[in-house]
Design a protein around this motif. Sequence first.
Motif, PDB file in Angstrom:
ATOM      1  N   HIS A 402     -24.461  17.411  -1.247  1.00 49.66           N
ATOM      2  CA  HIS A 402     -23.092  17.938  -1.048  1.00 49.66           C
ATOM      3  C   HIS A 402     -22.881  18.292   0.423  1.00 49.66           C
ATOM      4  N   VAL A 403     -22.023  19.269   0.717  1.00 50.37           N
ATOM      5  CA  VAL A 403     -21.535  19.481   2.088  1.00 50.37           C
ATOM      6  C   VAL A 403     -22.600  19.884   3.098  1.00 50.37           C
ATOM      7  N   ASN A 404     -23.773  20.353   2.630  1.00 49.54           N
ATOM      8  CA  ASN A 404     -24.819  20.728   3.592  1.00 49.54           C
ATOM      9  C   ASN A 404     -25.796  19.587   3.875  1.00 49.54           C
ATOM     10  N   ASP A 405     -25.439  18.387   3.429  1.00 50.02           N
ATOM     11  CA  ASP A 405     -26.283  17.207   3.629  1.00 50.02           C
ATOM     12  C   ASP A 405     -25.538  16.187   4.491  1.00 50.02           C
ATOM     13  N   ALA A 406     -26.198  15.704   5.536  1.00 51.90           N
ATOM     14  CA  ALA A 406     -25.557  14.735   6.447  1.00 51.90           C
ATOM     15  C   ALA A 406     -25.129  13.471   5.704  1.00 51.90           C
ATOM     16  N   GLY A 407     -25.917  13.055   4.704  1.00 49.78           N
ATOM     17  CA  GLY A 407     -25.589  11.856   3.938  1.00 49.78           C
ATOM     18  C   GLY A 407     -24.239  11.947   3.251  1.00 49.78           C
ATOM     19  N   PHE A 408     -23.867  13.148   2.816  1.00 54.36           N
ATOM     20  CA  PHE A 408     -22.577  13.381   2.151  1.00 54.36           C
ATOM     21  C   PHE A 408     -21.428  12.990   3.076  1.00 54.36           C
ATOM     22  N   TRP A 409     -21.510  13.443   4.319  1.00 51.63           N
ATOM     23  CA  TRP A 409     -20.419  13.186   5.269  1.00 51.63           C
ATOM     24  C   TRP A 409     -20.407  11.730   5.731  1.00 51.63           C
ATOM     25  N   MET A 410     -21.585  11.109   5.829  1.00 56.22           N
ATOM     26  CA  MET A 410     -21.643   9.692   6.180  1.00 56.22           C
ATOM     27  C   MET A 410     -20.919   8.849   5.136  1.00 56.22           C
ATOM     28  N   VAL A 411     -21.211   9.116   3.863  1.00 56.52           N
ATOM     29  CA  VAL A 411     -20.578   8.370   2.768  1.00 56.52           C
ATOM     30  C   VAL A 411     -19.065   8.627   2.757  1.00 56.52           C
ATOM     31  N   LYS A 412     -18.680   9.887   2.922  1.00 57.48           N
ATOM     32  CA  LYS A 412     -17.244  10.249   2.909  1.00 57.48           C
ATOM     33  C   LYS A 412     -16.473   9.487   3.989  1.00 57.48           C
ATOM     34  N   GLU A 413     -17.006   9.490   5.206  1.00 53.88           N
ATOM     35  CA  GLU A 413     -16.291   8.873   6.323  1.00 53.88           C
ATOM     36  C   GLU A 413     -16.294   7.351   6.242  1.00 53.88           C
ATOM     37  N   TYR A 414     -17.459   6.759   5.946  1.00 56.46           N
ATOM     38  CA  TYR A 414     -17.550   5.298   5.912  1.00 56.46           C
ATOM     39  C   TYR A 414     -16.651   4.681   4.845  1.00 56.46           C
ATOM     40  N   PHE A 415     -16.550   5.339   3.684  1.00 53.89           N
ATOM     41  CA  PHE A 415     -15.748   4.779   2.591  1.00 53.89           C
ATOM     42  C   PHE A 415     -14.344   5.373   2.525  1.00 53.89           C
ATOM     43  N   GLY A 416     -14.003   6.226   3.483  1.00 52.02           N
ATOM     44  CA  GLY A 416     -12.655   6.777   3.577  1.00 52.02           C
ATOM     45  C   GLY A 416     -12.257   7.627   2.386  1.00 52.02           C
ATOM     46  N   LEU A 417     -13.191   8.416   1.847  1.00 50.77           N
ATOM     47  CA  LEU A 417     -12.943   9.193   0.629  1.00 50.77           C
ATOM     48  C   LEU A 417     -12.484  10.607   0.952  1.00 50.77           C
ATOM     49  N   SER A 418     -11.794  11.223  -0.011  1.00 53.82           N
ATOM     50  CA  SER A 418     -11.480  12.654   0.091  1.00 53.82           C
ATOM     51  C   SER A 418     -12.716  13.430  -0.343  1.00 53.82           C
ATOM     52  N   LEU A 419     -12.701  14.748  -0.146  1.00 54.77           N
ATOM     53  CA  LEU A 419     -13.832  15.580  -0.573  1.00 54.77           C
ATOM     54  C   LEU A 419     -14.061  15.463  -2.077  1.00 54.77           C
ATOM     55  N   LYS A 420     -12.955  15.531  -2.835  1.00 54.67           N
ATOM     56  CA  LYS A 420     -13.061  15.436  -4.302  1.00 54.67           C
ATOM     57  C   LYS A 420     -13.679  14.092  -4.717  1.00 54.67           C
ATOM     58  N   GLU A 421     -13.248  13.019  -4.072  1.00 56.25           N
ATOM     59  CA  GLU A 421     -13.755  11.683  -4.411  1.00 56.25           C
ATOM     60  C   GLU A 421     -15.233  11.528  -4.026  1.00 56.25           C
ATOM     61  N   THR A 422     -15.621  12.164  -2.927  1.00 60.94           N
ATOM     62  CA  THR A 422     -17.028  12.093  -2.509  1.00 60.94           C
ATOM     63  C   THR A 422     -17.915  12.841  -3.500  1.00 60.94           C
ATOM     64  N   PHE A 423     -17.430  13.999  -3.960  1.00 64.77           N
ATOM     65  CA  PHE A 423     -18.178  14.756  -4.982  1.00 64.77           C
ATOM     66  C   PHE A 423     -18.307  13.943  -6.270  1.00 64.77           C
ATOM     67  N   ALA A 424     -17.214  13.280  -6.648  1.00 69.81           N
ATOM     68  CA  ALA A 424     -17.189  12.543  -7.925  1.00 69.81           C
ATOM     69  C   ALA A 424     -17.942  11.212  -7.860  1.00 69.81           C
ATOM     70  N   THR A 425     -18.279  10.769  -6.669  1.00 70.71           N
ATOM     71  CA  THR A 425     -19.027   9.503  -6.540  1.00 70.71           C
ATOM     72  C   THR A 425     -20.436   9.756  -6.003  1.00 70.71           C
ATOM     73  N   TRP A 426     -20.539  10.114  -4.732  1.00 70.54           N
ATOM     74  CA  TRP A 426     -21.848  10.261  -4.098  1.00 70.54           C
ATOM     75  C   TRP A 426     -22.665  11.430  -4.682  1.00 70.54           C
ATOM     76  N   THR A 427     -22.036  12.603  -4.825  1.00 64.64           N
ATOM     77  CA  THR A 427     -22.765  13.764  -5.353  1.00 64.64           C
ATOM     78  C   THR A 427     -23.225  13.494  -6.779  1.00 64.64           C
ATOM     79  N   LEU A 428     -22.356  12.892  -7.569  1.00 64.82           N
ATOM     80  CA  LEU A 428     -22.696  12.574  -8.962  1.00 64.82           C
ATOM     81  C   LEU A 428     -23.769  11.479  -9.011  1.00 64.82           C
TER      82      LEU A 428
END
Length: 448
Positions: A402-428
């Motif tokens: 989640h937000v304290n992991d660099a990988g979370f932000w890499m995935v969010k930015e590269y795939f153009g996701l919102s925070l909610k979408e990143t949680f529902a995809t990458w975090t899950l």
Amino acid sequence: MPLFIVALGVVLLIVLISVFKMNTFVSLLIISFIASLALGVPMEKTVLTIESGIGGTLGHIALIFGLGAMLGKLIADSGGAKRIALTLIHKFGEKRIQWAVVVSSFIVGVAMFFEVGLVLLIPIVFSIEKELKVSPLYLGIPMLAALLATHAFLPPHPGPTVIAGEYGADIGTVLLYGIIVAIPSVILAGPVFTKFAKKIVPNAFTKDGNISSLGEQKVLKLEETPAFGISLLTATFPVILMLLATILSIIKNTAGMPDSFFFKVVNLIGNPSTAMLISLLLAFYTMGIRRNIPIKEVMSACSSSIASIGMMLLIIGGGGAFKQVLIAGGVGDYIALLFQGSSMSPILLAWIVAAILRVSLGSATVAALSTAGLVIPMLAASHVNLALVTLATGAGSAIASHVNDAGFWMVKEYFGLSLKETFATWTLLSTIVSVSGLLFILLLSLFV
């Protein structure tokens, strides 16, 4: 009281890294000193304990880690990874494109660290999605699942390599069992999860994504890259050597054969450090000399790869210092006493502790190392399979990015996701890899 001190140390570590934006290595050192004094480690032994933690941990993995970084850099720069990915995608065809991405990402993930594999494969994924007119995330989820699973379960990645050394587990066995656990975990977290993710956050699959932050990519025409067979062999050669040695060792022990000169040679070649060195020498030829690339240029690539992992090595060393302080301060013994007579498996305990620390700290490697300090004293009184405890620790350390992991932000930015979408995809997705990994490890424990 010992557990309270550990909890306080973890909270303080989070504050230093997240609130004060302090360097992770420096933060770990500060916490190691504070925890050492708070846990009653004699002042004259505090520095010695921290130094032995750093030295002992890096002694296990510095060689493997450094050689692995060089090997990955040579395969990436030569275009070998690109050749593997594009060839498999072509062979599988458009209908089975996700499976092509899974297989190619898994192979590339074996040879490269998570961040390197991600940066390398994302441009390939984006070029394919434009050609096939599919969502970047449709191909991205299987890619991320494969990269994360190899990172969590397979040596020579830092987590499983370090933990195997700390627990005294055979790395070849960890690799063999890790492949058995990783494959079904990737299938569940990749192609299967994609179907559910489409229903949970359909809008995420309409995003175009953005990889401009990666900068200008080194473009190689396919005909300029090494052949598929030689690229595949080079990327997987350390795995082949380690697995071969492990399988022959299992056959020898099962058949009760004597420890002859042949098996000594096999064990030497199959040792992770030796296997990585031989594989690197092979890569010098296949990815460099054979393609008429000057040896000076090949060595320059190796040097740059080491420069990029310097801080990671220090962070791993810092995690080792914290681990050693927990052991010297008696925290592990205290936990062993708490669970004395308990029916809880060390496999499950290792996963739970690693998962809690991962969610708290963000770093999978630091979480895994800190777990070792708490679990090691329990292993002495248990007959549990050490390779499976190693994998369980790796599985726990992969959970809920989640937000304290660099990988979370890499995935969010590269795939153009919102925070909610990143949680529902990458975090899950990371949670599925972790939980399914644990289930397959527990299942495997019934047979080994």
